[in-house]
Write a protein that holds these residues in place. Structure first.
Motif, PDB file in Angstrom:
ATOM      1  N   THR A 162       0.847  -1.189   0.000  1.00  0.00           N
ATOM      2  CA  THR A 162       0.000   0.000   0.000  1.00  0.00           C
ATOM      3  C   THR A 162       0.880   1.237   0.000  1.00  0.00           C
ATOM      4  O   THR A 162       1.897   1.284   0.689  1.00  0.00           O
ATOM      5  N   LYS A 163       0.506   2.211  -0.837  1.00  0.00           N
ATOM      6  CA  LYS A 163       1.241   3.482  -0.870  1.00  0.00           C
ATOM      7  C   LYS A 163       0.230   4.596  -1.071  1.00  0.00           C
ATOM      8  O   LYS A 163      -0.572   4.559  -2.002  1.00  0.00           O
ATOM      9  N   ARG A 164       0.270   5.561  -0.167  1.00  0.00           N
ATOM     10  CA  ARG A 164      -0.661   6.684  -0.265  1.00  0.00           C
ATOM     11  C   ARG A 164       0.108   7.955  -0.594  1.00  0.00           C
ATOM     12  O   ARG A 164       1.222   8.164  -0.140  1.00  0.00           O
ATOM     13  N   CYS A 209       8.292   1.130  -5.163  1.00  0.00           N
ATOM     14  CA  CYS A 209       8.279   0.531  -3.832  1.00  0.00           C
ATOM     15  C   CYS A 209       9.205  -0.682  -3.793  1.00  0.00           C
ATOM     16  O   CYS A 209       9.928  -0.903  -2.816  1.00  0.00           O
ATOM     17  N   ARG A 225       9.119   4.763  -0.045  1.00  0.00           N
ATOM     18  CA  ARG A 225       8.872   3.951   1.150  1.00  0.00           C
ATOM     19  C   ARG A 225       7.412   3.566   1.131  1.00  0.00           C
ATOM     20  O   ARG A 225       6.541   4.410   0.977  1.00  0.00           O
ATOM     21  N   ARG A 226       7.140   2.284   1.266  1.00  0.00           N
ATOM     22  CA  ARG A 226       5.747   1.847   1.227  1.00  0.00           C
ATOM     23  C   ARG A 226       5.066   2.175   2.559  1.00  0.00           C
ATOM     24  O   ARG A 226       5.728   2.290   3.594  1.00  0.00           O
ATOM     25  N   ASP A 227       3.737   2.331   2.476  1.00  0.00           N
ATOM     26  CA  ASP A 227       2.989   2.639   3.697  1.00  0.00           C
ATOM     27  C   ASP A 227       2.477   1.373   4.364  1.00  0.00           C
ATOM     28  O   ASP A 227       2.081   1.397   5.521  1.00  0.00           O
ATOM     29  N   GLY A 228       2.434   0.268   3.586  1.00  0.00           N
ATOM     30  CA  GLY A 228       1.952  -0.960   4.192  1.00  0.00           C
ATOM     31  C   GLY A 228       2.330  -2.152   3.342  1.00  0.00           C
ATOM     32  O   GLY A 228       2.719  -2.015   2.186  1.00  0.00           O
TER      33      GLY A 228
END
Lengths: 346, 501, 315
Positions: free
Chosen positions: B9-11, B47, B53-56
């Motif tokens: 996940t990436k926001r 990512c 940097r990934r968020d999840g």
């Protein structure tokens, strides 16, 4: 921008100016004293207002040019051309009005040329205006035939060294020019359109902004301001010195704009802040002369002060300082060196 | 599984670029990663390579969780990347480029002889016979690409990501590159292949993963997939359901504009187009097919070199955007950041800009009037901003899009072009933009809506123009507007016939 | 044999009698008014002597000057005048002239070559100019205390260094004369005025200043305006002495606003031609450096007449 907004915008420049004035006063205690000699005001502050006129006038036009993400290196040379034109006209025995119109016309023409190269031919501003910067002095020398073209017209000399209501004419010139241009750009939509083109030329064009006409206009305003500055320095020494009139002043004008906080990448601008910037530079110049240091130190002192000013105004400085503090704190907490932050992107 | 990304996940502010994405890569396979612009391909790659940097989520390499911090770190872990623009230095020699950063040294000095032999060794097996002492720039892009691959493989050796490697290659060079890729596959590398060229994808890939709107849509064997199905997946037609047009909702108005033979060499083949008042014309086609180019010649952003546009009163001058605007046109471009918003200026100024430019600098819109306009559109379009004086660059993508719509609504144009109006904006804003489109049309405005979202086109359009290879190839109207018909028109080169209701 | 001697003797006689000497002149360019005046005066001096002057303008480029000197040598001129743009790099071309037995006279600036390669050099002595100015002031003020402000030339340039040194030599031993302010005015009129304004501020509105020494006339002309605008009378309240003797300073002297100037004569060619004539006539070798006169002009020296004489020279 309303009153408080304007004040907030120029607060850093005003503080810097105050600091510079305070610094000079340390070295030359009577710096801030103003007296009355006959019907005119005298004193260092008046000298600053007067001597700062050429750079202040150039800074007005330069602010607009820089706001469109451009730059005008030719203003010093345009000063020489316009001063020479006016001196030539007076020397020929034409009236002062004709001489002034000739100089202003020459300035507009030079601005039109720069604007044409930038807006129509799409040449990068720094290159386009470099052409006239180099060639302009040659043109001025052709007009003066290589000599200092002296004249004794009292009216013309008044433009450079006269006084109205106690204040030197050059000071009136930049103050009035600043008010007029400032009102024109802010009371019409010119300012908004200039900023819009400076931030994003392509998007502005797609929103229907006629960027060509706009760029021509700002370079012509810059040429006109340079013409006024040229008239003032020529009237001041009662002679058109094609070699030296306005020499390197384009750089001081750019510096004034930078100190005024207008980004050289274009966009938001403030003429008032640039004018204060010009006064900061002139206060430094006058202060150096009054302080009595050996002349070898002039440029170094000026450079150090300018560097300090730009560093203090740099938005990064706060970030860097905060970053260093945070890093120190984190390092203290973990007892280990912080991990380097990697830049993203390819 | 060689490389496995789970729940990635990436926001970004205002949008979710990657939403719980699953991606697996086996050793010895070429795995194509497909999707339209904004689908999340490049975010996923960044990512994986540590550029973002990934968020999840987690990334497993050889079954072990890894956390690449930078492209260099990813390379050390075994994940190498080669981009469309070769990231090497053309003024250094081939050998220097290959060994850069790890030149063999002798007594602290670079040993040129050892460097050359290492370089030759690295190039061994790539079928290149080149002089490693010549400058890299002396060789073709394809050769440079292969050298970049050789370097990446040498440095990382497990996973090779090829991001649009063939974009600037000709057919022969592509074949050369593919030979290299097949060779690497045989050596057991896992290769991720990103490309817009579907032919190439089918030619080289073992498996295909499709992303759309930041979500994983499907992963299938390449051999079991045909073009139509693939395009369906990319453009987001849900396989089971068939969205259909809400026909007869609108009465077609009188003819407003007629373009005849309008075109520009090298950008869009001359086309005819009739626009009636109060209708929505949809435009579909893959990326680079000529959709945006059509919009740009209609709006004067690129001056057309053939054809005319006329209204009831006669021919129109559309040579510049300013003139097109004077003729009652508007254009909300695809790339909001570079072509739409003026980032440093406020919401108010951005909304007022087109109207102000149209009035001319000498007739400023009074400040109070600007405020009133801005406040009205902020309310009407539900623009989420702390205030009208906020720089528009700080707003989210969807709200920036609404500001641009407000800019054109303030002009009240008769013909408005919306290029990808819903790209990269969140679901809520998406629905509102569609609602606005309907609102504008019912007020009599005519719209040209360019979109990669086929359901969206089917839902809003009265007619749909399909564009392929810079040519208008089909026009669908009424009942004929279905996602299937659109997909078929995009996919099938022979489907030249115009489908009409 | 006699015939040949006779022929050459008559040629010599004819040559001197008709004075049809050909002299090549390689000038630097026309970067300043003084340089233009030097060119004009050289042409006038040649004409007065019946010398055929071949003029070449090098436009500030040494390679142009070398080419010009080579072409003079090829033409077989009787002498060459050279105003060298830089000091170095002349050895080869000067040797060529020496082999062709053509005397070379350097004007205004020196070269770093062996003195045997040129006949002589004509120039002014910058230190001496300053000394003349200083001595004039010392004589003028006598035993009265005098606070002097100095407008220097461009910082680091040799005229600025030498003229500053010379002036200090000139006032040496006069403890009553003190240099209280010294700043660069960059040799320009505008800076001269600006800096003078600051001096006036710093020195009690100018009341404490007794004299101004400017390294060139242009700065003095600017400073005179500053003094006038401060309500003082230049030439009376503040003595003004400067160097160069350009036309505008004579105008100021005629108006009583400047007191003295030391001439940097543009007439370098006159002494050069005199030396050449002697050399041609009987082979007289002149001194290796001929110093031009640093003549002092004051208000008593018919400034209006000097102005009229000079203004046509191209200053």
């Amino acid at each position: 921008m309303n009153g408080t907004g304007l004040l907030r915008r120029v607060a850093p420049q005003l503080l810097t100016l105050a600091a510079v004035l305070a610094l000079v006063t340390v070295f030359f205690p009577s710096f801030l004293s103003v007296g009355l000699s006959g019907d005119r005001l005298v004193g260092s502050p008046i000298d600053v207002l007067k001597r700062g006129a050429p750079v202040a006038l150039l800074a007005i036009g330069m602010t607009l040019v820089i706001a469109t993400r451009g730059i005008d290196l030719s203003v010093g040379a345009i000063m020489a051309i316009c001063g020479a034109s006016a001196a030539f006209a007076v020397d020929q025995g034409w009236s002062l009005g004709v001489a002034v119109l000739l100089a202003l016309g020459a300035g507009l023409l030079c601005g039109l040329w720069n604007g044409f190269l930038v807006a129509v031919l799409g040449i990068q501003p720094i290159v386009a205006t470099l052409i006239l910067m180099v060639a302009g002095r040659g043109i001025a020398q052709l007009i003066t035939e290589g000599q200092i073209l002296t004249f004794s017209d009292a009216g013309f000399a008044f433009l450079g060294s006269g006084a109205v209501l106690g204040l030197p004419v050059p000071a009136w010139a930049w103050i009035l020019a600043g008010i007029v241009v400032g009102l024109v750009v802010r009371r019409t939509a010119l300012g908004l359109l200039i900023e819009s083109v400076g931030v994003n030329l392509r998007a502005s064009r797609l929103a229907g902004v006629n960027s060509t006409v706009l760029l021509l206009t700002v370079y012509m305003i810059s040429g006109l301001c340079a013409a006024l500055a040229g008239l003032i320095v020529t009237g001041d020494i009662r002679g058109a010195d094609a070699n030296n009139a306005g020499l390197w002043l384009e750089l001081d004008a750019i510096l004034a704009v930078a100190i005024g906080g207008t980004s050289l990448l274009g966009g938001r601008f403030s003429i008032l802040a640039s004018l204060i910037g010009a006064m900061i530079i002139q206060s430094i110049n006058t202060g150096i002369l009054l302080a009595g240091f050996p002349p070898e130190f002039n440029l170094v002192i000026k450079a150090i002060l300018v560097l300090l000013i730009l560093m203090l105004q740099s938005p990064r400085l706060g970030d860097v300082a905060a970053g260093l503090l945070a890093r120190r704190r984190r390092a203290d907490e973990t007892g280990a060196a912080p991990r380097p932050v990697q830049e993203a992107g390819r | 599984m060689l490389l496995h990304a789970r729940g990635l996940t990436k926001r970004f502010p205002g949008t979710v670029a990657l939403d719980n994405v699953e991606f697996g890569l086996a050793a010895g396979e070429v795995h194509a990663l497909l999707g339209e612009n904004g689908a999340g391909k490049s975010t996923l790659i960044k990512c994986l390579t540590g550029a973002y940097r990934r968020d999840g989520g987690e990334i497993l390499l050889d079954g072990r969780a890894v956390d690449p911090q930078s492209t260099a770190h990813a390379q050390e872990l075994g994940i190498g990347t080669v981009y469309q623009e070769v990231n090497l230095l053309p003024n250094l020699t081939v050998a220097e480029n290959l060994t850069l950063g790890r030149q063999p040294r002798r007594l602290g000095l670079v040993s040129r002889r050892a460097m050359r032999s290492l370089a030759r060794e690295m190039l061994d097996g790539y079928g290149l016979s080149i002089d490693v002492d010549r400058d890299l720039g002396a060789y073709s892009v394809a050769v440079q690409q292969i050298i970049a691959i050789a370097r990446a493989v040498h440095l990382s050796g497990k996973v090779l990501i090829l991001d649009e490697p063939t974009a600037s290659l000709d057919a022969r060079e592509v074949a050369l590159l593919f030979d290299v890729v097949r060779g690497l596959r045989e050596r057991g590398l896992g290769i991720v292949f990103v490309s817009h060229f579907l032919d190439q994808v089918f030619a080289i890939s073992d498996r295909i993963t499709v992303l759309r709107n930041g979500r994983h849509v499907a992963t299938t064997e390449a051999a079991s997939l045909d073009r139509v199905r693939l395009i369906n997946l990319m453009l987001g037609r849900e396989l089971a359901e068939e969205t259909s047009h809400n026909h007869g909702r609108r009465e077609a108005g009188a003819e407003l504009l007629r373009a005849e033979g309008l075109g520009r060499r090298g950008r869009i083949t001359p086309f005819d187009l009739t626009i009636r008042s109060g209708e929505v014309i949809g435009m579909a086609g893959l990326l680079g097919s000529g959709r945006t180019e059509t919009a740009e010649v209609l709006f004067g952003a690129t001056a057309p070199d053939s054809g005319t546009v006329r209204d009831a009163k006669g021919p129109l001058d559309l040579s510049t955007p300013a003139r097109a605007i004077a003729a009652g046109f508007g254009f909300a471009p695809e790339d909001r950041k570079t072509d739409g918003i003026i980032g440093d200026l406020t919401v108010r100024e951005n909304i007022a800009l087109a109207l102000q430019a149209h009035r001319g600098w000498a007739r400023p819109i009074p400040r109070a009037e600007q405020r009133r306009m801005a406040d009205e559109y902020i309310r009407r379009l539900d623009i989420r901003t702390p205030g009208a004086e906020k720089p528009v660059g700080l707003l989210s993508g969807g709200n920036q899009q609404k500001v641009i719509l407000a800019r054109w609504l303030a002009m009240n144009p008769r013909f408005l072009i919306l290029d990808e109006p819903t790209r990269g904006i969140d679901v809520g804003a998406h629905a509102e933009v569609l609602r606005l489109i309907n609102e504008m049309v019912s007020s009599g405005m005519s719209l040209l809506v360019i979109s990669s979202e086929l359901e969206e086109l089917v839902a809003v359009s009265d007619r749909v123009i399909v564009v392929r290879d810079r040519r208008h190839v089909a026009e669908l109207a009424g009942q004929a507007i279905t996602t299937e018909a659109i997909v078929n028109a995009i996919a099938a080169p022979e489907a030249k016939q115009e489908a009409r209701a | 044999m006699t015939k040949i001697l006779l022929a050459s003797a008559s040629a010599l006689v004819l040559g001197t009698a008709a004075s049809a000497q050909v002299v090549g002149f390689s000038q630097i360019g026309s970067e300043s008014g003084w340089r233009a005046a030097e060119t004009t005066v050289t042409q006038q001096e040649a004409e007065a002597r019946g010398i055929d002057l071949q003029f070449s303008d090098a436009q500030q480029k040494q390679e142009n000057q070398i080419a010009a000197v080579r072409s003079f040598v090829a033409q077989g001129v009787d002498a060459i005048l050279l105003a060298p743009v830089v000091a170095t790099g002349w050895d080869a071309v000067l040797e060529e002239a020496k082999e062709a037995e053509i005397p070379v006279v350097l004007l205004d600036r020196m070269v770093d070559s062996d003195p045997s390669l040129y006949l002589t050099a004509v120039g002014s002595d910058l230190v001496h100019e300053g000394e003349v100015a200083g001595q004039w002031l010392a004589e003028q003020v006598g035993e009265e205390p005098c606070r002097v402000v100095e407008l220097q030339g461009t910082t680091g340039s040799s005229p600025a260094i030498d003229r500053a040194q010379g002036f200090r030599n000139g006032i040496e031993g006069h403890a009553n004369i003190e240099i209280v302010q010294s700043q660069t005015g960059d040799f320009t009129r505008a800076q001269g005025k600006t800096v003078m304004e600051a001096f006036l501020q710093a020195e009690n509105g100018g009341a404490d200043i007794c004299a101004l020494y400017a390294h060139n006339d242009d700065m003095a002309v600017g400073a005179i305006q500053a003094i006038k605008e401060a309500g003082l009378k230049p030439g009376e309240d503040i003595l003004v002495v400067s160097i160069d003797a350009v036309p505008d300073i004579f105008q100021a002297m005629a108006a009583g606003e400047a007191n003295a100037t030391v001439e940097l004569t543009p007439n370098m060619a006159g002494p050069a031609f005199d030396a050449l004539q002697a050399y041609w006539d009987n082979g007289t070798e002149p001194e290796k450096f001929i110093q031009t006169e640093s003549k002092l002009y004051t208000q008593a020296d018919d400034p209006q007449g000097e102005y009229d004489r000079r203004k046509g020279l191209g200053y």
